[in-house]
Design a protein around this motif. Structure first.
Motif, short mmCIF file in Angstrom:
data_model
loop_
_atom_site.label_atom_id
_atom_site.label_comp_id
_atom_site.label_asym_id
_atom_site.label_seq_id
_atom_site.Cartn_x
_atom_site.Cartn_y
_atom_site.Cartn_z
N PRO A 1 0.81 -1.22 0.00
CA PRO A 1 0.00 0.00 0.00
C PRO A 1 0.84 1.26 0.00
O PRO A 1 1.91 1.31 0.57
CB PRO A 1 -0.81 -0.12 1.29
N TRP B 1 -2.03 8.69 -0.89
CA TRP B 1 -3.25 8.65 -0.08
C TRP B 1 -3.08 9.46 1.20
O TRP B 1 -4.01 10.11 1.65
CB TRP B 1 -3.64 7.20 0.22
N ALA C 1 -16.78 3.96 -0.02
CA ALA C 1 -16.09 3.42 1.16
C ALA C 1 -15.29 2.16 0.80
O ALA C 1 -14.08 2.08 1.09
CB ALA C 1 -17.10 3.11 2.26
N ILE C 2 -15.93 1.21 0.14
CA ILE C 2 -15.24 -0.03 -0.22
C ILE C 2 -14.13 0.27 -1.23
O ILE C 2 -13.02 -0.26 -1.12
CB ILE C 2 -16.23 -1.07 -0.79
N THR D 1 -12.36 2.94 -1.70
CA THR D 1 -11.20 3.58 -1.07
C THR D 1 -10.33 2.54 -0.38
O THR D 1 -9.11 2.54 -0.51
CB THR D 1 -11.66 4.67 -0.08
N VAL D 2 -10.97 1.62 0.35
CA VAL D 2 -10.22 0.54 1.02
C VAL D 2 -9.49 -0.31 -0.02
O VAL D 2 -8.32 -0.66 0.16
CB VAL D 2 -11.17 -0.32 1.88
N LEU D 3 -10.17 -0.62 -1.12
CA LEU D 3 -9.55 -1.45 -2.16
C LEU D 3 -8.37 -0.74 -2.82
O LEU D 3 -7.34 -1.37 -3.11
CB LEU D 3 -10.58 -1.82 -3.22
N ILE E 1 -6.40 1.49 -1.52
CA ILE E 1 -5.28 1.63 -0.59
C ILE E 1 -4.65 0.28 -0.26
O ILE E 1 -3.44 0.19 -0.09
CB ILE E 1 -5.77 2.33 0.71
N GLY E 2 -5.48 -0.75 -0.17
CA GLY E 2 -5.03 -2.04 0.33
C GLY E 2 -4.19 -2.86 -0.65
O GLY E 2 -4.01 -2.51 -1.81
N HIS F 1 -9.33 -8.57 -0.54
CA HIS F 1 -9.50 -7.77 -1.75
C HIS F 1 -10.59 -8.38 -2.65
O HIS F 1 -11.45 -7.65 -3.17
CB HIS F 1 -8.17 -7.69 -2.51
N LEU G 1 -14.12 -7.93 -0.84
CA LEU G 1 -14.55 -6.53 -0.93
C LEU G 1 -14.80 -6.13 -2.38
O LEU G 1 -15.70 -5.32 -2.65
CB LEU G 1 -13.49 -5.61 -0.31
N TRP H 1 -17.93 -4.22 -3.93
CA TRP H 1 -17.79 -2.98 -4.69
C TRP H 1 -18.50 -3.09 -6.04
O TRP H 1 -19.20 -2.17 -6.46
CB TRP H 1 -16.31 -2.65 -4.89
#
Length: 172
Positions: free
Chosen positions: A5, A10, A67-68, A70-72, A74-75, A82, A85, A89
């Motif tokens: 990441p 970010w 929300a999902i 953004t997590v994807l 960054i992760g 992944h 999620l 998404w």
């Protein structure tokens, strides 16, 4: 393919967002915003609750996708998290895109330019899934990133134009 990441992008984006929020709290910043015709205030969620059910579904799908997504973004890619999620998404983006086809108040009942992004999203989501199922990671990454940026972020920013619901909820 796994990727570590962040390279600071970010963190810089989050810092800019926090700085913008803090700046809007200061009296000087609020006076400047008012001079520009902006009137930031606590969100008027009652306007969303009073909106048509299809608009509420559309907003809910977009918020979940943001929300999902953004997590994807960054992760680490390729993990079980992944993938799980990612399916969430895809579902949220599909719900957002399809529901948008029933929202046509802005253009006197006709489709508007923003509906082109919805159509592209409906076509591109299966293409991205097909790509990753065939091991074409680069094509999958390009398509999903494009959908996140264009189909979600840019389309979302367009909802903040004067006269639109999100403008009124946050700035009007």
């Amino acid at each position: 393919m796994r990727r570590r990441p962040g390279n600071g992008r970010w963190t810089l984006s989050a810092l800019a967002a926090v700085t913008a929020v803090i700046a809007l709290i200061s009296p000087e910043a609020r006076a400047a915003a008012s001079w520009l015709g902006l009137h930031p205030h606590p969100p008027r969620l009652d306007l969303i609750l009073a909106a048509a059910p299809v608009i509420q579904v559309h907003i809910a799908g977009a918020v979940v996708a943001l929300a999902i997504g953004t997590v994807l973004m960054i992760g680490v890619k390729g993990t079980g998290l992944h993938k799980a999620l990612g399916w969430g998404w895809v579902a949220a983006m599909a719900l957002t895109a399809v529901s948008s086809l029933f929202i046509r108040q802005i253009n006197h009942g006709a489709f508007s330019f923003i509906h082109l992004l919805s159509g592209w999203t409906i076509v591109a989501l299966p293409m991205a899934i097909y790509a990753i199922k065939r091991g074409k990671v680069a094509a999958h990454r390009r398509t999903m990133t494009g959908l996140f940026v264009g189909g979600l972020i840019i389309a979302g920013l367009l909802t903040f134009l004067p006269g639109r619901l999100m403008w009124t909820v946050f700035l009007g």
